[in-house]
Write an enzyme that holds these catalytic residues in place. Sequence first.
Site, short mmCIF file in Angstrom:
data_model
loop_
_atom_site.label_atom_id
_atom_site.label_comp_id
_atom_site.label_asym_id
_atom_site.label_seq_id
_atom_site.Cartn_x
_atom_site.Cartn_y
_atom_site.Cartn_z
N LYS A 125 9.83 33.56 -21.41
CA LYS A 125 9.36 34.66 -20.56
C LYS A 125 8.88 34.08 -19.24
O LYS A 125 8.46 32.93 -19.19
CB LYS A 125 8.19 35.37 -21.24
CG LYS A 125 8.01 36.80 -20.78
CD LYS A 125 8.84 37.75 -21.62
CE LYS A 125 8.81 39.16 -21.11
NZ LYS A 125 9.47 40.08 -22.05
N ASP A 165 11.83 42.88 -16.83
CA ASP A 165 10.72 43.36 -17.64
C ASP A 165 9.94 44.28 -16.69
O ASP A 165 10.52 44.75 -15.69
CB ASP A 165 9.86 42.17 -18.13
CG ASP A 165 8.91 42.56 -19.27
OD1 ASP A 165 9.36 42.60 -20.42
OD2 ASP A 165 7.72 42.86 -19.01
N GLY A 238 9.20 54.33 -16.78
CA GLY A 238 10.16 53.37 -16.25
C GLY A 238 11.45 53.41 -17.05
O GLY A 238 11.75 54.38 -17.75
N1 GLU Z 1 11.98 42.12 -21.13
C1 GLU Z 1 12.74 42.63 -22.25
C2 GLU Z 1 12.00 42.30 -23.52
O1 GLU Z 1 10.79 42.37 -23.56
C3 GLU Z 1 14.19 42.21 -22.21
C4 GLU Z 1 14.43 40.73 -22.21
C5 GLU Z 1 15.89 40.33 -22.01
O2 GLU Z 1 16.74 41.20 -21.91
O3 GLU Z 1 16.13 39.12 -21.97
O4 GLU Z 1 12.57 42.05 -24.54
#
Ligand code: GLU
Length: 445
Positions: A125, A165, A238
């Site tokens: 992340k 995200d 969103g």
């Molecule tokens: N941010 C999204 C999550 O919390 C998607 C992450 C992604 O597609 O790599 O899973």
Amino acid sequence: MYDKKEFMTELERKNPSEPEFIQAVSEVLDSVIDIVNEDPEYVDAKILERITEPDRTFMFKVEWEDDNGEIQVNKGYRVQFNNSIGPYKGGLRFHPSVTLGTLKFLGFEQIFKNSLTTLPMGGGKGGSDFNPKGKSDAEILRFCRSFMTELQKYIGPETDVPAGDVGVGSREIGYLYGQYKRLRVENTGVLTGKGRNWGGSLVRPEATGYGTMYFADEIVREHGDTFKGKRIAVSGFGNVAWGACIKATQLGGKVVTISGPDGYVLDEDGINTQEKWDYMLELRASNNDVVEPYAKKFGAKFFAGRKPWEEKVDMAFPCAFQNELNIDDAKQLVANGISYVIETSNMGCTTEAVNYFIDKKIPFGPGKAANAGGVAVSGLEMSQNAMKYSWSAEEVDGKLKIIMKDIHEACVREGKQADGYVNYVRGANIAGFKKVADAMLDLGY
Ligand code: GLU
């Protein structure tokens, strides 16, 4: 043998001032500590110490110029948490509340979520404390360029594949990918959530919201119930809330709320028309971070500074932010006769709220299972990029449905109690954990 209290004391000592990370680890340990202690291989391999320490974290400076010609400085991060089952994979969050601790919690959750998808993706992340609210398009572009100038040193299609995200949507992914391509001269799928004309996958924008509803539909069926006619509260407005409103409507439910930092909208007619869904996207794109204009436009009610959990509904879907649903909200929902709670934001409910739902035997879907559809379709985007090919919307949606069904099955397999109650939190944590922990054993230290 691990003692949870001792382990957590040591973890807090090593990771001071990171309450969300501590909360995320504590919740996973509640589910898995017994199975770890029952297996000497896990204990001998120090699996808990190793799985709670990121492989590496990058922290960097992001300098950019605002529209007044003033230099601004933000913090940038990428946490590469665990790549035992595949390249690091996980989104980028741009929000003023972002700290290293936030991204460690999100990266840690991502390990198990990605494992649940059945696809070969590790957990990572990243993000920044940059606040997109009120920024011009040109400012967003300059920020993204500067952010990627540094981030590109650490990522690659076989190494680490970021995505969106909170605060990072298709526009930001475009600017970030543009800069990656400029610097690396590589047209590889190093980011997911790309536009459909430049390597993106169909259904990726809808995937998190659709996935959570497919998962919810499985939960409802598991309980001999039907989605039809369900009155539903969604929070947020969103990309996730948008997809959730569309799919809930298609499945026969009626979403009556969405929310923003300014309060919540109650639309008794249902958030169920193309015009309303399109308007949600418009509101989000305006960068003002307020939901009240929806109420004005569609003649709905607006409750300033309040949360949708005070409404009497059958199903609740927190789709906004961590810890957005607390114990008071949980008590209110239960008092109002809630039937299902499906956490769609990452760690959207406080630990107390989760435990309250479980005590009351309310079927509760945890975020790492319910929202896995987003990253799952990111995985499918990576597959399509690797093949230099693209699947139709029906193909991607069909695969997403199967993945969500499989995740539900894994939760039931690992989480069904003797009294028949399915503890989805336990099920998701155990199923996600075992695969990664076993891979770590196979790979050695
Ligand atoms: N941010 C999204 C999550 O919390 C998607 C992450 C992604 O597609 O790599 O899973």
